[in-house]
Design an enzyme around this catalytic site. Structure first.
Site, PDB file in Angstrom:
ATOM      1  N   ASN A 199      43.590   8.696 103.147  1.00 23.67           N
ATOM      2  CA  ASN A 199      42.273   8.472 103.562  1.00 23.67           C
ATOM      3  C   ASN A 199      41.476   9.748 103.691  1.00 23.67           C
ATOM      4  OD1 ASN A 199      42.608   9.584 106.282  1.00 23.67           O
ATOM      5  ND2 ASN A 199      43.986   8.093 106.585  1.00 23.67           N
ATOM      6  N   LYS A 234      57.548   6.850  87.792  1.00 21.55           N
ATOM      7  CA  LYS A 234      56.155   6.938  87.361  1.00 21.55           C
ATOM      8  C   LYS A 234      55.818   5.382  87.097  1.00 21.55           C
ATOM      9  CE  LYS A 234      52.004   8.472  85.414  1.00 21.55           C
ATOM     10  NZ  LYS A 234      51.582   9.451  84.160  1.00 21.55           N
ATOM     11  N   ASP A 237      52.716   1.677 114.570  1.00 20.18           N
ATOM     12  CA  ASP A 237      51.540   2.130 115.312  1.00 20.18           C
ATOM     13  C   ASP A 237      52.166   3.180 116.261  1.00 20.18           C
ATOM     14  OD1 ASP A 237      49.554   2.806 117.225  1.00 20.18           O
ATOM     15  OD2 ASP A 237      48.397   0.992 116.542  1.00 20.18           O
TER      16      ASP A 237
END
Ligand code: CTP
Length: 401
Positions: free
Chosen positions: A208, A286, A305
């Site tokens: 992110n 890969k 979490d």
């Protein structure tokens, strides 16, 4: 504790200035050396002679006093102390400090110093409660300025409320605490930071936009207040914090493991933008285009979490658990329910919609949600958010004992 410590005491111009003479005596009783600085206005309330007699020091009075400048320049004077105390800190002095003004000796010393500064506000209740003063207070706290008081009670002006200067023994106690090499000395604090990278194969990953800037700033700010910081970071772009223990990780699972290995801690701040999912069967080699036109399909599993697992520990839970909530819609509503769901003590909510420029940017605008509700902080540099958060953590840990 005060023995051998040097305190530069800036006495502002207010009726409470008379208490500062007693403060000089009490600080000296504890073994401190106190160098008084009088503002022009304070000389209406105390005389240089009494300040000098009680401190047994030369009293500094005005920026353009050439004799003083020849003896000791204002830069040197501002740095010769272990702590700078402003008592009473008037609304005017607070305003100057918050805005970086330097038009007399006191304000110049406050701008030039590289030492910790404590203000002891004293003013009329309306002046204290005025939005401008509260704004200045928030700025000063964001800058890492320590604040002692004010007390609530009857005031010299005949009104009642907060604004009265703290009592001398309380100021002495606050000075002692400040000289403890930072209010978080002896506290161990965990900070998670940065993104996590979840591999698809050895060369590709899911991530992110977190830069790690906010978490890094928090680690630096906590360390500056004397905390022992354990910094668990994903692969972040920014320079690592100084003077802290650093554990580098890649994935959410590694971050969980590193976090657990860092416990027990007095407080934990979860600033990392942990990936919610990992690729279920990441390939060891890969993934190749095989020319058939068939595209790979990724299957995901939910990551642990980390914040919730620490918040919900039955034994050995940190005394204070702070989470972040990165939201793009209904920030306060979502963050409030996130706090309850995860069971952390505070949630620092921010709007990470692209138009805010917060994720990956230098500034942040947060809402702090605790069990007493939501408080919006003004938009400010991530460093200032960090300093203010560190100051609030320090206050909360002090209250926890
Ligand atoms: N967090 C964590 N471990 C995870 C996910 C999040 O420790 N696997 C922590 C973050 O560090 C942050 C808080 O939980 O302190 C909230 O993160 P956020 O991404 O806003 O919430 P999510 O739990 O991912 O919820 P959602 O994506 O549904 O908003």
């Amino acid at each position: 504790m005060l023995a051998g410590k040097k305190i530069l005491l800036i006495i502002g111009g207010g009726i409470a200035a008379f208490k500062s003479l007693d403060l000089i005596r009490r600080l000296r009783d504890g073994g401190a050396e106190v160098v008084p600085v009088l503002t022009k206005a304070s000389e209406e309330f105390v005389t240089p002679l009494s300040a000098s007699a009680l401190s047994a020091q030369k009293v500094y009075r005005d920026l353009f006093d050439l004799t003083d400048e020849a003896e000791m320049g204002h830069i040197e004077l501002s740095r010769a102390a272990d702590l700078v105390v402003v008592a009473p800190a008037t609304a005017d002095l607070m305003g100057k400090m918050a805005n970086g003004l330097a038009n007399d000796l006191a304000s110049t010393l406050l701008l030039a110093t590289d030492k910790p500064v404590m203000i002891v506000p004293a003013m009329n209740v309306r002046m204290w409660e005025h939005a401008a003063t509260q704004r200045n207070l928030a700025t000063l706290q964001g800058d890492g300025i320590l604040v002692c008081g004010p007390d609530e009670g009857a005031m010299a002006c005949g009104e009642f409320g907060p604004g009265r200067m703290a009592e001398v023994p309380d100021i002495v106690a606050a000075v002692e605490a400040a000289l403890r090499d930072g209010p978080l000395k002896g506290k161990r604090i965990l900070v998670t930071s940065g993104p996590t990278h979840e591999p698809i194969d050895p060369v590709r990953y899911i991530a992110n936009r977190s830069s790690g800037a906010q978490g890094t700033a928090i680690a630096n700010a906590l360390a500056a207040l004397g905390a022992d910081v354990v910094f668990v970071t994903g692969p972040a772009d920014v320079e690592r914090p100084q003077g802290v223990e650093i554990i580098e990780v890649q994935t959410a699972n590694e971050m969980l493991e590193a976090t657990q290995s860092a416990l027990p801690v007095d407080a934990a701040v979860f600033a990392a933008a942990v990936a919610d999912w990992r690729v279920l069967s990441a390939s060891d080699s890969k993934i190749k285009k095989n020319g058939s036109g068939k595209l790979p399909v990724l299957e995901f599993a939910e990551n642990p979490d980390i914040l919730a697992s620490v918040s919900q520990m039955k034994t050995g839970r940190p005394g204070l658990v702070v989470g972040f909530a990165a939201e793009t819609d209904d920030v306060i509503v979502n963050a409030t329910s996130k706090r309850l769901r995860k069971q952390c003590d505070w949630i620092i909510a921010n709007d990470v919609s692209p138009e805010t420029g917060i994720m990956g940017g230098a500034e942040n605008q947060v809402v702090v949600i605790t069990d007493s509700g939501a408080k919006a902080w003004p938009r400010m540099d991530k460093d200032d958010v960090a300093k203010r958060l560190a100051a609030e953590i320090s206050v909360a840990l002090e209250a926890n004992g």
